[in-house]
Design an enzyme around this catalytic site. Structure first.
Site, mmCIF file in Angstrom:
data_model
loop_
_atom_site.group_PDB
_atom_site.id
_atom_site.type_symbol
_atom_site.label_atom_id
_atom_site.label_comp_id
_atom_site.label_asym_id
_atom_site.label_seq_id
_atom_site.Cartn_x
_atom_site.Cartn_y
_atom_site.Cartn_z
ATOM 1 N N LYS A 166 30.484 77.578 44.506
ATOM 2 C CA LYS A 166 29.889 78.815 43.974
ATOM 3 C C LYS A 166 28.866 78.501 42.891
ATOM 4 C CE LYS A 166 31.540 81.834 46.610
ATOM 5 N NZ LYS A 166 31.395 80.820 47.651
ATOM 6 N N CYS A 184 17.883 83.920 60.913
ATOM 7 C CA CYS A 184 16.838 84.887 60.547
ATOM 8 C C CYS A 184 17.371 86.275 60.896
ATOM 9 C CB CYS A 184 15.580 84.611 61.356
ATOM 10 S SG CYS A 184 15.028 82.920 61.246
ATOM 11 N N GLU A 195 25.756 76.979 44.618
ATOM 12 C CA GLU A 195 24.920 77.844 45.467
ATOM 13 C C GLU A 195 24.347 79.040 44.711
ATOM 14 O OE1 GLU A 195 26.904 79.683 48.812
ATOM 15 O OE2 GLU A 195 28.787 79.775 47.758
ATOM 16 N N GLU A 238 35.993 75.124 45.869
ATOM 17 C CA GLU A 238 35.310 76.403 46.115
ATOM 18 C C GLU A 238 34.584 76.875 44.860
ATOM 19 O OE1 GLU A 238 34.279 78.207 48.339
ATOM 20 O OE2 GLU A 238 34.001 80.183 47.462
ATOM 21 N N HIS A 278 39.907 57.397 38.548
ATOM 22 C CA HIS A 278 39.368 56.447 39.544
ATOM 23 C C HIS A 278 37.855 56.513 39.603
ATOM 24 C CE1 HIS A 278 43.458 55.688 40.755
ATOM 25 N NE2 HIS A 278 43.664 56.981 40.887
ATOM 26 N N LYS A 325 23.069 83.729 55.099
ATOM 27 C CA LYS A 325 24.465 84.176 55.215
ATOM 28 C C LYS A 325 25.142 83.614 56.455
ATOM 29 C CE LYS A 325 28.074 86.572 54.104
ATOM 30 N NZ LYS A 325 28.863 86.126 52.938
ATOM 31 N N ARG A 346 20.078 87.176 55.735
ATOM 32 C CA ARG A 346 20.111 86.162 56.803
ATOM 33 C C ARG A 346 18.960 85.187 56.684
ATOM 34 N NH1 ARG A 346 23.236 87.591 61.108
ATOM 35 N NH2 ARG A 346 22.011 86.274 62.467
ATOM 36 N N TRP A 363 14.326 82.398 57.874
ATOM 37 C CA TRP A 363 14.878 81.232 57.175
ATOM 38 C C TRP A 363 14.316 80.053 57.961
ATOM 39 C CZ3 TRP A 363 17.843 76.895 58.142
ATOM 40 C CH2 TRP A 363 18.357 76.238 57.019
ATOM 41 N N ASN A 368 15.125 84.378 66.550
ATOM 42 C CA ASN A 368 16.142 83.835 65.644
ATOM 43 C C ASN A 368 16.815 82.689 66.387
ATOM 44 O OD1 ASN A 368 18.134 83.316 63.812
ATOM 45 N ND2 ASN A 368 19.384 85.114 64.321
ATOM 46 N N GLY A 369 16.846 81.506 65.758
ATOM 47 C CA GLY A 369 17.509 80.367 66.415
ATOM 48 C C GLY A 369 16.579 79.162 66.442
HETATM 49 C C1 AGP Z 1 29.806 80.129 51.031
HETATM 50 O O1 AGP Z 1 29.593 80.899 49.861
HETATM 51 C C2 AGP Z 1 28.591 80.052 51.930
HETATM 52 N N1 AGP Z 1 28.069 81.309 52.202
HETATM 53 C C3 AGP Z 1 28.844 79.173 53.142
HETATM 54 O O2 AGP Z 1 29.455 77.976 52.706
HETATM 55 C C4 AGP Z 1 29.719 79.795 54.256
HETATM 56 O O3 AGP Z 1 31.067 79.885 53.822
HETATM 57 C C5 AGP Z 1 29.639 78.871 55.477
HETATM 58 O O4 AGP Z 1 28.293 78.834 55.895
HETATM 59 C C6 AGP Z 1 30.529 79.318 56.635
HETATM 60 O O5 AGP Z 1 30.113 80.590 57.069
HETATM 61 P P1 AGP Z 1 31.114 81.400 58.059
HETATM 62 O O6 AGP Z 1 32.377 81.660 57.284
HETATM 63 O O7 AGP Z 1 30.369 82.647 58.411
HETATM 64 O O8 AGP Z 1 31.373 80.515 59.248
#
Ligand code: AGP
Length: 634
Positions: A511, A2, A514, A507, A530, A629, A27, A74, A98-99
């Site tokens: 993308k 958060c 997400e 990767e 396979h 994030k 966040r 969040w 936050n947490g």
């Molecule tokens: C990737 O686009 C995401 N935002 C997520 O997978 C991110 O890479 C992951 O949460 C790791 O975050 P960090 O690099 O801050 O540890």
């Protein structure tokens, strides 16, 4: 995950807090709220959904200078509805958190026995109840709060205010970040989860560390440990500017950050280039050095030279490397595995932090464990780091945020230097991680005598050309805006690649998941027969990453297998590849580059593809649903 903001000073707290929450919305953004002192009482306004809904409720409201706290959420405990939004208010006490309070169930039971009535389903609300009871006998808010901290277990950054002490804020943390901006001799203070919220007011900040408390009274800010011992905290001057944290004319932060990648890669590489010898020289890694001295750049020339040697000695004695990360950072680590094994001939194990920390891994003492993390606060990665350190194994982090928890707690420190990455979908952090991993692999190979100086220089020259190649691909970005219109109708996407291109396929699929919320899988191209080949029909789009490298021919035959079974094909290849073009509905050519550089270039089309598909679907590209994030909880 958060965002929290607190303010004390002459400005309208609502303005400072809402601006702060806007910079922190990445966040978490499923609800938001603010409590501001108004004529001796805390007025609390909260709203479900994105921050814009709270701003609508605050339209036309203004408050005299004073004190306020705010939060963008969040959800972890309790649905993302208004009653669960922060701040939580219990009688005179207001808090934002936050947490996760891990012992929240038992504390709730205890509090209910004392007569507490809970209005929300969250773990956070119990903190306000605890402070309310602790106020009895306290002479100030700090005395009340310090009594309850030891009751809490888990990860938390918390701000507390109370109508009984209208000119006071108490902040404390264990886990998620909390930064304090002190202006005008502490007559104005901004506290936030990240420096973006503070930068418009001051660049002089104090980072609260775990189990530390800050007590603001309008004239001073005092710091204590949780035993009540007074602390003398260092003030750091931030080098970032507020401009970096703005969109600068781009429609989304993510697009801006995709375009910033070439410069970011240069910034990641430059500090480690010995321009005279045209070789790699990893500087200020800091194995065995005092962190504060290192981060402040207070090393003498001799200490810098000794540090360079210490790093090479560490690499020379390496028998095994582990690379640990989550999400995109994990995929960067997968690329690093190919780099290090191919160039340095050192075995590498690549690990998901959330698995690594629980599977009791066997880590030989002469290993190096590399942690990759943009935020430096990812809970699983931080926990894995602490576990490895407890076993006495050397650690090295690649972070984007200096003084983040993982940066601070690692033995060695390297930086992405990507600048502020606001988009939840990681882009700059990924390519700069690859650049740093490339430098590490060259350094280990050199230390082990696996490559000559001539080969080292050739590899470095190839890496130094990466920004130029990345720019040339970015020039074609319009291709993706019209390709997106045809691609968005597909029900699913299969991304494929071989060798070092396989993690890039993973990767690219992440993308698309997400951002466009589309089902997308990344697969090793050799695996298709396979099983996954059964997935392919005309409703499935295939994205093939097939640069002209050692595995090109095999990748091409995998593509022909797919073509024969329907499925639209988007392929990414080197130069004007007529074979790929013949098989593909859409083809994008990459410039010729060394196999270790291809990943930094070929990921850009995949980022743009998902960006434009998501944007054409009307998704919130910078703040995709359900995500945040920085994943600072398990
Ligand atoms: C990737 O686009 C995401 N935002 C997520 O997978 C991110 O890479 C992951 O949460 C790791 O975050 P960090 O690099 O801050 O540890």
């Amino acid at each position: 995950m958060c965002g929290i903001v607190g303010y004390m000073g002459p400005k309208d707290p609502k303005d400072v807090i809402i601006h702060g929450l806007e910079t922190l919305e990445y966040r978490g953004y499923d609800s938001a709220g603010i409590s501001v002192l108004n004529q001796g009482k805390y007025e609390r306004i909260r709203a479900q959904g994105k921050l814009v809904n709270l701003k609508e409720k605050l339209e036309g409201k203004s408050f005299p200078g004073g004190v306020g706290i705010g939060h963008t959420r969040w959800a972890t405990h309790g649905a993302p509805v208004e009653k669960n939004a922060h701040p939580h208010k219990v009688y005179q006490v207001n808090i934002v958190h936050n947490g996760i309070i891990e012992n929240n169930e038992e504390l709730r039971v205890e509090l209910k026995k004392q007569g507490s009535v809970f209005e929300s389903d969250t773990d956070s609300e119990l903190v306000a109840h605890l402070v309310h009871y602790a106020n009895d006998g306290a002479n100030n808010l700090y005395e009340a709060v310090i009594k309850i901290i030891s009751k809490l277990e888990g990860a938390y950054s918390i701000l507390v205010v109370s109508e009984e002490y209208p000119d006071q804020i108490v902040a404390f943390k264990n886990g998620p970040p909390l930064v304090i901006g002190v202006c005008d001799d502490a007559r104005e203070v901004v506290i936030a989860s990240d420096i973006q919220a503070i930068m418009p007011y001051t660049k002089d900040v104090v980072y609260l560390e775990d189990n530390e408390v800050a007590f603001l009274t309008g004239e001073s800010v005092s710091y204590f440990d949780i035993e009540g011992k007074s602390l003398d905290k260092k003030v750091t001057t931030i080098k970032w500017d507020a401009e970096q944290a703005e969109k600068q004319g781009y429609e989304h932060f993510m697009l801006k950050e995709i375009y910033e990648q070439p410069r970011a890669v240069s910034a990641a590489i430059e500090p480690h280039v010995d321009a005279l010898k045209n070789t790699v020289s990893l500087k200020n890694v800091g194995f065995g050095l005092d962190y504060d001295k290192l981060i402040e750049g207070d090393l003498t020339a001799d200490e810098v030279a000794a540090d360079i040697k210490s790093t090479l000695d560490t690499f020379k004695n390496l028998e095994r490397v582990f690379i640990v990360g989550c999400g995109t950072s994990f995929y960067a680590g997968m690329v690093g595995e190919y780099y290090i094994e191919n160039l340095a001939k050192v075995p590498v194990e690549i690990e998901l932090a959330s698995e690594f920390r629980y599977r009791n891994p066997i880590i030989p003492k002469d290993s190096l464990v590399i942690f990759i993390t943009q935020s430096g606060e990812t809970a699983d990665t931080l926990a894995a780091l602490r576990q490895v350190k407890s076993e006495g194994v050397k650690t090295l982090s690649i972070c984007n945020v200096r003084r983040s928890s993982i940066d601070r707690e690692s033995d060695g420190h390297l930086y992405m230097n990507a600048g502020v990455e606001v988009g939840v979908a990681s882009t700059k952090a990924f390519v700069t991680s690859l650049a740093v991993l490339n430098l590490i692999s060259i350094s280990i190979a050199k230390a082990k005598g696996e490559i000559s100086e001539e080969k080292e220089s050739r590899l470095l020259m190839g890496l130094l050309e990466a920004p130029k190649h990345m720019d040339s691909v970015l020039a074609y970005s319009h291709f993706f805006s019209y390709a997106a219109d045809t691609l968005k109708k597909f029900k699913g996407f299969l991304y494929m690649g071989r060798g070092v291109n396989y993690p890039i396929a993973l990767e690219g699929a992440l993308k698309m998941k997400e951002l466009a919320y589309k089902h997308a899988e990344g697969y090793a191209a050799g695996e298709m027969k396979h099983g996954p080949l059964a997935l392919i029909d005309e409703k499935m789009a295939i994205v093939m990453v097939a640069p002209k490298d050692a595995l090109y021919d095999k990748t091409l035959s995998n593509l022909e297998e797919s073509k024969a079974r329907g499925g639209a094909i988007i392929s990414i290849g080197t130069g004007e590849d007529e074979q790929l073009k013949k098989l593909s509905e859409h083809y994008l050519s990459l410039p010729e580059a060394h196999w270790t550089v291809n990943p930094l270039i070929e990921v850009i089309p995949l980022q743009l593809l998902s960006y434009y598909v998501a944007d054409s679907l009307g998704n919130d590209v910078d703040r995709p649903r359900n995500l945040a994030k920085s994943v600072t909880v398990e």
